[in-house]
Design a protein around this motif. Structure first.
Motif, PDB file in Angstrom:
ATOM      1  N   ILE A  27       0.809  -1.221   0.000  1.00  0.00           N
ATOM      2  CA  ILE A  27       0.000   0.000   0.000  1.00  0.00           C
ATOM      3  C   ILE A  27       0.842   1.271   0.000  1.00  0.00           C
ATOM      4  O   ILE A  27       0.334   2.339  -0.294  1.00  0.00           O
ATOM      5  CB  ILE A  27      -0.985   0.030   1.195  1.00  0.00           C
ATOM      6  N   ALA A  28       2.123   1.150   0.316  1.00  0.00           N
ATOM      7  CA  ALA A  28       2.988   2.337   0.351  1.00  0.00           C
ATOM      8  C   ALA A  28       3.346   2.762  -1.068  1.00  0.00           C
ATOM      9  O   ALA A  28       3.647   1.937  -1.921  1.00  0.00           O
ATOM     10  CB  ALA A  28       4.259   2.046   1.147  1.00  0.00           C
ATOM     11  N   SER A  29       3.303   4.062  -1.295  1.00  0.00           N
ATOM     12  CA  SER A  29       3.688   4.583  -2.617  1.00  0.00           C
ATOM     13  C   SER A  29       5.214   4.576  -2.730  1.00  0.00           C
ATOM     14  O   SER A  29       5.919   4.495  -1.717  1.00  0.00           O
ATOM     15  CB  SER A  29       3.170   6.010  -2.792  1.00  0.00           C
ATOM     16  N   PRO A  30       5.722   4.677  -3.937  1.00  0.00           N
ATOM     17  CA  PRO A  30       7.177   4.760  -4.097  1.00  0.00           C
ATOM     18  C   PRO A  30       7.784   5.917  -3.294  1.00  0.00           C
ATOM     19  O   PRO A  30       8.834   5.761  -2.674  1.00  0.00           O
ATOM     20  CB  PRO A  30       7.359   4.970  -5.600  1.00  0.00           C
ATOM     21  N   ASN A  31       7.117   7.060  -3.272  1.00  0.00           N
ATOM     22  CA  ASN A  31       7.647   8.196  -2.515  1.00  0.00           C
ATOM     23  C   ASN A  31       7.638   7.930  -1.014  1.00  0.00           C
ATOM     24  O   ASN A  31       8.560   8.319  -0.302  1.00  0.00           O
ATOM     25  CB  ASN A  31       6.865   9.475  -2.828  1.00  0.00           C
ATOM     26  N   GLN A  32       6.602   7.270  -0.517  1.00  0.00           N
ATOM     27  CA  GLN A  32       6.546   6.943   0.906  1.00  0.00           C
ATOM     28  C   GLN A  32       7.683   5.996   1.278  1.00  0.00           C
ATOM     29  O   GLN A  32       8.311   6.149   2.323  1.00  0.00           O
ATOM     30  CB  GLN A  32       5.180   6.345   1.247  1.00  0.00           C
ATOM     31  N   LEU A  33       7.955   5.028   0.413  1.00  0.00           N
ATOM     32  CA  LEU A  33       9.067   4.117   0.667  1.00  0.00           C
ATOM     33  C   LEU A  33      10.411   4.838   0.591  1.00  0.00           C
ATOM     34  O   LEU A  33      11.291   4.608   1.424  1.00  0.00           O
ATOM     35  CB  LEU A  33       9.035   2.947  -0.315  1.00  0.00           C
ATOM     36  N   LYS A  34      10.564   5.718  -0.395  1.00  0.00           N
ATOM     37  CA  LYS A  34      11.816   6.479  -0.529  1.00  0.00           C
ATOM     38  C   LYS A  34      12.096   7.289   0.728  1.00  0.00           C
ATOM     39  O   LYS A  34      13.221   7.287   1.235  1.00  0.00           O
ATOM     40  CB  LYS A  34      11.739   7.446  -1.722  1.00  0.00           C
ATOM     41  N   THR A 162      -1.261   4.805  -5.166  1.00  0.00           N
ATOM     42  CA  THR A 162      -1.622   4.784  -3.748  1.00  0.00           C
ATOM     43  C   THR A 162      -2.002   3.390  -3.275  1.00  0.00           C
ATOM     44  O   THR A 162      -1.535   2.939  -2.237  1.00  0.00           O
ATOM     45  CB  THR A 162      -2.793   5.756  -3.490  1.00  0.00           C
ATOM     46  N   CYS A 163      -2.847   2.711  -4.053  1.00  0.00           N
ATOM     47  CA  CYS A 163      -3.323   1.389  -3.651  1.00  0.00           C
ATOM     48  C   CYS A 163      -2.355   0.270  -4.023  1.00  0.00           C
ATOM     49  O   CYS A 163      -2.452  -0.833  -3.501  1.00  0.00           O
ATOM     50  CB  CYS A 163      -4.689   1.109  -4.267  1.00  0.00           C
ATOM     51  N   GLY A 164      -1.444   0.543  -4.951  1.00  0.00           N
ATOM     52  CA  GLY A 164      -0.455  -0.451  -5.334  1.00  0.00           C
ATOM     53  C   GLY A 164      -0.990  -1.550  -6.236  1.00  0.00           C
ATOM     54  O   GLY A 164      -0.399  -2.628  -6.331  1.00  0.00           O
ATOM     55  N   LEU A 165      -2.098  -1.295  -6.908  1.00  0.00           N
ATOM     56  CA  LEU A 165      -2.657  -2.287  -7.818  1.00  0.00           C
ATOM     57  C   LEU A 165      -1.763  -2.396  -9.047  1.00  0.00           C
ATOM     58  O   LEU A 165      -1.419  -1.391  -9.658  1.00  0.00           O
ATOM     59  CB  LEU A 165      -4.067  -1.856  -8.225  1.00  0.00           C
ATOM     60  N   PRO A 166      -1.334  -3.594  -9.406  1.00  0.00           N
ATOM     61  CA  PRO A 166      -0.455  -3.750 -10.568  1.00  0.00           C
ATOM     62  C   PRO A 166      -1.130  -3.274 -11.852  1.00  0.00           C
ATOM     63  O   PRO A 166      -2.341  -3.399 -12.022  1.00  0.00           O
ATOM     64  CB  PRO A 166      -0.201  -5.261 -10.632  1.00  0.00           C
ATOM     65  N   ALA A 167      -0.325  -2.746 -12.767  1.00  0.00           N
ATOM     66  CA  ALA A 167      -0.831  -2.230 -14.036  1.00  0.00           C
ATOM     67  C   ALA A 167      -1.619  -3.302 -14.787  1.00  0.00           C
ATOM     68  O   ALA A 167      -2.667  -3.008 -15.382  1.00  0.00           O
ATOM     69  CB  ALA A 167       0.328  -1.713 -14.885  1.00  0.00           C
ATOM     70  N   GLU A 168      -1.141  -4.528 -14.764  1.00  0.00           N
ATOM     71  CA  GLU A 168      -1.803  -5.606 -15.477  1.00  0.00           C
ATOM     72  C   GLU A 168      -3.227  -5.823 -14.964  1.00  0.00           C
ATOM     73  O   GLU A 168      -4.144  -6.114 -15.732  1.00  0.00           O
ATOM     74  CB  GLU A 168      -1.022  -6.924 -15.354  1.00  0.00           C
ATOM     75  N   VAL A 169      -3.420  -5.681 -13.672  1.00  0.00           N
ATOM     76  CA  VAL A 169      -4.738  -5.872 -13.073  1.00  0.00           C
ATOM     77  C   VAL A 169      -5.668  -4.727 -13.483  1.00  0.00           C
ATOM     78  O   VAL A 169      -6.836  -4.941 -13.807  1.00  0.00           O
ATOM     79  CB  VAL A 169      -4.629  -5.996 -11.537  1.00  0.00           C
ATOM     80  N   ILE A 170      -5.135  -3.514 -13.489  1.00  0.00           N
ATOM     81  CA  ILE A 170      -5.943  -2.360 -13.897  1.00  0.00           C
ATOM     82  C   ILE A 170      -6.391  -2.521 -15.348  1.00  0.00           C
ATOM     83  O   ILE A 170      -7.561  -2.309 -15.677  1.00  0.00           O
ATOM     84  CB  ILE A 170      -5.161  -1.046 -13.689  1.00  0.00           C
ATOM     85  N   VAL A 171      -5.475  -2.925 -16.212  1.00  0.00           N
ATOM     86  CA  VAL A 171      -5.818  -3.133 -17.619  1.00  0.00           C
ATOM     87  C   VAL A 171      -6.862  -4.244 -17.745  1.00  0.00           C
ATOM     88  O   VAL A 171      -7.820  -4.123 -18.514  1.00  0.00           O
ATOM     89  CB  VAL A 171      -4.559  -3.451 -18.452  1.00  0.00           C
ATOM     90  N   MET A 172      -6.707  -5.295 -16.981  1.00  0.00           N
ATOM     91  CA  MET A 172      -7.666  -6.399 -17.012  1.00  0.00           C
ATOM     92  C   MET A 172      -9.055  -5.912 -16.586  1.00  0.00           C
ATOM     93  O   MET A 172     -10.064  -6.244 -17.220  1.00  0.00           O
ATOM     94  CB  MET A 172      -7.206  -7.524 -16.082  1.00  0.00           C
ATOM     95  N   LEU A 173      -9.121  -5.085 -15.547  1.00  0.00           N
ATOM     96  CA  LEU A 173     -10.409  -4.553 -15.091  1.00  0.00           C
ATOM     97  C   LEU A 173     -11.053  -3.654 -16.146  1.00  0.00           C
ATOM     98  O   LEU A 173     -12.255  -3.733 -16.391  1.00  0.00           O
ATOM     99  CB  LEU A 173     -10.223  -3.775 -13.783  1.00  0.00           C
ATOM    100  N   VAL A 174     -10.234  -2.798 -16.757  1.00  0.00           N
ATOM    101  CA  VAL A 174     -10.758  -1.912 -17.807  1.00  0.00           C
ATOM    102  C   VAL A 174     -11.278  -2.744 -18.972  1.00  0.00           C
ATOM    103  O   VAL A 174     -12.380  -2.501 -19.479  1.00  0.00           O
ATOM    104  CB  VAL A 174      -9.672  -0.911 -18.274  1.00  0.00           C
ATOM    105  N   ASN A 175     -10.514  -3.733 -19.393  1.00  0.00           N
ATOM    106  CA  ASN A 175     -10.939  -4.584 -20.509  1.00  0.00           C
ATOM    107  C   ASN A 175     -12.217  -5.354 -20.170  1.00  0.00           C
ATOM    108  O   ASN A 175     -13.073  -5.557 -21.030  1.00  0.00           O
ATOM    109  CB  ASN A 175      -9.827  -5.534 -20.936  1.00  0.00           C
ATOM    110  N   TYR A 176     -12.356  -5.763 -18.921  1.00  0.00           N
ATOM    111  CA  TYR A 176     -13.579  -6.438 -18.504  1.00  0.00           C
ATOM    112  C   TYR A 176     -14.773  -5.479 -18.601  1.00  0.00           C
ATOM    113  O   TYR A 176     -15.844  -5.844 -19.126  1.00  0.00           O
ATOM    114  CB  TYR A 176     -13.454  -6.981 -17.075  1.00  0.00           C
ATOM    115  N   CYS A 177     -14.598  -4.248 -18.104  1.00  0.00           N
ATOM    116  CA  CYS A 177     -15.673  -3.253 -18.182  1.00  0.00           C
ATOM    117  C   CYS A 177     -16.077  -3.005 -19.635  1.00  0.00           C
ATOM    118  O   CYS A 177     -17.265  -2.900 -19.951  1.00  0.00           O
ATOM    119  CB  CYS A 177     -15.254  -1.950 -17.521  1.00  0.00           C
ATOM    120  N   VAL A 178     -15.084  -2.907 -20.515  1.00  0.00           N
ATOM    121  CA  VAL A 178     -15.368  -2.706 -21.941  1.00  0.00           C
ATOM    122  C   VAL A 178     -16.145  -3.905 -22.490  1.00  0.00           C
ATOM    123  O   VAL A 178     -17.121  -3.743 -23.227  1.00  0.00           O
ATOM    124  CB  VAL A 178     -14.056  -2.476 -22.730  1.00  0.00           C
ATOM    125  N   SER A 179     -15.739  -5.121 -22.081  1.00  0.00           N
ATOM    126  CA  SER A 179     -16.380  -6.340 -22.619  1.00  0.00           C
ATOM    127  C   SER A 179     -17.831  -6.484 -22.182  1.00  0.00           C
ATOM    128  O   SER A 179     -18.626  -7.089 -22.896  1.00  0.00           O
ATOM    129  CB  SER A 179     -15.591  -7.588 -22.205  1.00  0.00           C
TER     130      SER A 179
END
Length: 187
Positions: A27-34, A162-179
């Motif tokens: 859940i930590a952003s790259p900046n929070q970890l830095k 912010t949530c740390g959701l992988p890009a692949e998962v976001i794309v999969m969700l968008v593609n599902y919504c489109v479908s």
């Protein structure tokens, strides 16, 4: 006979509480970890928010927010204007805090917050700093066959950064919504 281990880069190490990886890395952003790693590595020195932002190449206004993230999760404790390891974190790396007085740290209640969608200025700054996020937004726009609105862009940035959701998962969700025909609700 003398024995010596040449540690190379391992000759200079610092402790990171295991809870950072076990509980917060997703859940930590790259900046929070830095910011956390920078503070842990430089624990005997004092830096201004401006110095930290310049050294880490992040916006100065984000530094206190990044510190607050770790205070809210009881990794750090802010007491009398000084940051110290929290009791919870101190248990995992006690030797790293021998010079601190952990007993004086007051108990802090954990407040669970939900992720906040960044405003478009913050989202733009985050996008400019992350090539993978720019590629993700391009792929989402391609899937939707239209440009994203500023609100939709901020949601994608929140999910990714912010949530740390992988890009692949976001794309999969968008593609599902489109479908299933929900393209108009996105973008």
């Amino acid at each position: 006979m003398s024995v010596r281990i040449k540690l190379g880069n391992w000759g200079s190490v610092f402790a990171v509480p295991s809870c950072v990886v076990d509980e917060h890395i997703k859940i930590a952003s790259p900046n929070q970890l830095k910011v956390l790693l920078f503070l842990l590595r430089n624990s005997e020195k004092s830096y201004t928010y401006k110095e930290i932002s310049d050294l880490l190449r992040i916006h100065e206004d984000d530094v206190p927010d990044c510190i607050r993230f770790w205070v809210d999760r009881e990794v750090l404790c802010e007491y009398d204007g000084e940051l110290t390891p929290s009791k919870k974190a101190a248990e995992t790396f006690e030797t790293a805090v021998q010079s601190k007085t952990v007993d004086k740290i007051p108990e802090k209640k954990t407040v669970v917050t939900r992720p906040v969608k960044p405003d478009i200025i913050t989202a733009s700054r985050i996008i400019n700093e992350d090539d993978n996020l720019r590629a993700l937004l391009t792929e989402v726009e391609t899937s939707l066959s239209k440009p994203l609105s500023s609100g939709a862009t901020s949601v994608i940035v929140m999910l990714y950064d912010t949530c740390g959701l992988p890009a692949e998962v976001i794309v999969m969700l968008v593609n599902y919504c489109v479908s299933i025909g929900n393209r108009r609700k996105m973008g």
